[in-house]
Design a protein around this motif. Structure first.
Motif, mmCIF file in Angstrom:
data_model
loop_
_atom_site.group_PDB
_atom_site.id
_atom_site.type_symbol
_atom_site.label_atom_id
_atom_site.label_comp_id
_atom_site.label_asym_id
_atom_site.label_seq_id
_atom_site.Cartn_x
_atom_site.Cartn_y
_atom_site.Cartn_z
ATOM 1 N N ARG A 126 0.825 -1.219 0.000
ATOM 2 C CA ARG A 126 0.000 0.000 0.000
ATOM 3 C C ARG A 126 0.855 1.263 0.000
ATOM 4 N N GLU A 127 2.074 1.193 0.557
ATOM 5 C CA GLU A 127 2.951 2.360 0.510
ATOM 6 C C GLU A 127 3.402 2.629 -0.923
ATOM 7 N N ILE A 128 3.702 1.582 -1.655
ATOM 8 C CA ILE A 128 4.134 1.731 -3.046
ATOM 9 C C ILE A 128 2.979 2.239 -3.901
ATOM 10 N N GLU A 129 1.781 1.710 -3.678
ATOM 11 C CA GLU A 129 0.611 2.157 -4.435
ATOM 12 C C GLU A 129 0.295 3.612 -4.139
ATOM 13 N N ALA A 130 0.471 4.034 -2.888
ATOM 14 C CA ALA A 130 0.241 5.441 -2.537
ATOM 15 C C ALA A 130 1.244 6.339 -3.245
ATOM 16 N N ALA A 131 2.504 5.901 -3.328
ATOM 17 C CA ALA A 131 3.516 6.692 -4.023
ATOM 18 C C ALA A 131 3.195 6.802 -5.510
ATOM 19 N N LYS A 132 2.714 5.723 -6.104
ATOM 20 C CA LYS A 132 2.308 5.776 -7.511
ATOM 21 C C LYS A 132 1.131 6.726 -7.706
ATOM 22 N N ALA A 133 0.212 6.723 -6.749
ATOM 23 C CA ALA A 133 -1.001 7.537 -6.878
ATOM 24 C C ALA A 133 -0.693 9.029 -6.894
ATOM 25 N N ILE A 134 0.375 9.448 -6.232
ATOM 26 C CA ILE A 134 0.714 10.873 -6.233
ATOM 27 C C ILE A 134 1.718 11.210 -7.336
ATOM 28 N N GLY A 135 1.965 10.240 -8.228
ATOM 29 C CA GLY A 135 2.764 10.510 -9.423
ATOM 30 C C GLY A 135 4.258 10.352 -9.275
ATOM 31 N N LYS A 140 12.039 7.502 -7.845
ATOM 32 C CA LYS A 140 11.675 8.178 -6.597
ATOM 33 C C LYS A 140 11.031 7.222 -5.609
ATOM 34 N N ILE A 141 10.244 6.282 -6.132
ATOM 35 C CA ILE A 141 9.632 5.287 -5.246
ATOM 36 C C ILE A 141 10.722 4.457 -4.567
#
Length: 244
Positions: A126-135, A140-141
């Motif tokens: 979920r941390e990786i998905e959140a980082a993807k969601a903010i572009g 950077k991820i």
């Protein structure tokens, strides 16, 4: 001579050996620490065929004694002296310290790679998905999400690896690198007093205790913002799966 007299007479040599032990240990761990993150990513994300050489290297290092690896590098390099001289590498390999450092760096790299692989695969999806969601971009991820969390997870195991490497550095004395154990053997050959080995053991104990204290302080700083009371822990899923 009693143990106190041994210490007072030979403490400069023991101190010199302690400094050599620290130099050998932390340079080896530092080199491994610089190389292992990239290798850990390969272990997590690369195709099986691309991983094959790395898996073979890790299996060889973890499956053989570090003493055998040290002998292979120090004595084995002499078998290839003409080729090493032609490539300009013989100056490096003829120095016992360089051979010992290379052996310990290669050994620690294999272990740190596997430790970090486990840390990366434990980063919550979920941390990786959140980082993807903010572009965030992939780099950077990795830089701001994956590696910081992976290091927090792997930190205790990495500390144990450095301690084990420091203890293994006593083997460097067999190739004439005068660390704590090398100096201790020199002193014993002159005095035949076993108490010098007690002082050597106490030096290792003091170095280990100081390192553990510093490492735990660093661990507390790394973990001070996570797992707050009342906050459920995220379920750990492999980073590799999140890229699918």
């Amino acid at each position: 001579m009693n143990p106190i007299e041994i210490l007072f007479e030979y403490w400069p040599r023991l101190l010199d050996g302690a400094l050599m032990t620290l130099k050998l240990t932390f340079l080896g761990a530092l080199i491994a620490g610089l190389v292992s993150p990239g290798l850990a990513l390969i272990r997590v994300q690369a195709a099986p065929m691309a991983q094959a050489p790395l898996r073979l290297y890790v299996s060889f290092i973890r499956g053989t004694p570090i003493l055998a690896q040290l002998f292979l590098i120090f004595y084995g390099s002499g078998q290839f002296r003409p080729a090493l001289e032609e490539w300009g590498l013989w100056t490096f390999f003829r120095d016992p310290f360089n051979c010992a450092l290379l052996a310990f760096a290669l050994n620690s790299t294999a272990y740190q790679t596997e430790i970090l692989r486990g840390g990366i695969m434990s980063v919550p999806q979920r941390e990786i998905e959140a980082a993807k969601a903010i572009g965030m971009s992939r780099s950077k991820i990795l830089r701001r999400v994956v590696f910081p969390h992976a290091y927090r997870i792997a930190w205790p195991a990495l500390g144990n690896e450095v301690i084990l490497l420091m203890k293994a550095s006593a083997l460097a004395s067999v190739v004439t690198v005068f660390d704590v154990m090398g100096r201790t053997r020199q002193i014993f050959s002159r005095t035949f007093d076993f108490s010098v080995y007690l002082w050597a053991a106490l030096i290792y104990l003091c170095i280990t205790a100081a390192f553990v204290l510093l490492w735990r302080q660093a661990e507390r700083r790394l973990s001070r913002h996570i797992h707050a009371p009342g906050t459920p822990r995220a379920s750990a899923q492999p980073f590799k799966e999140s890229q699918a």
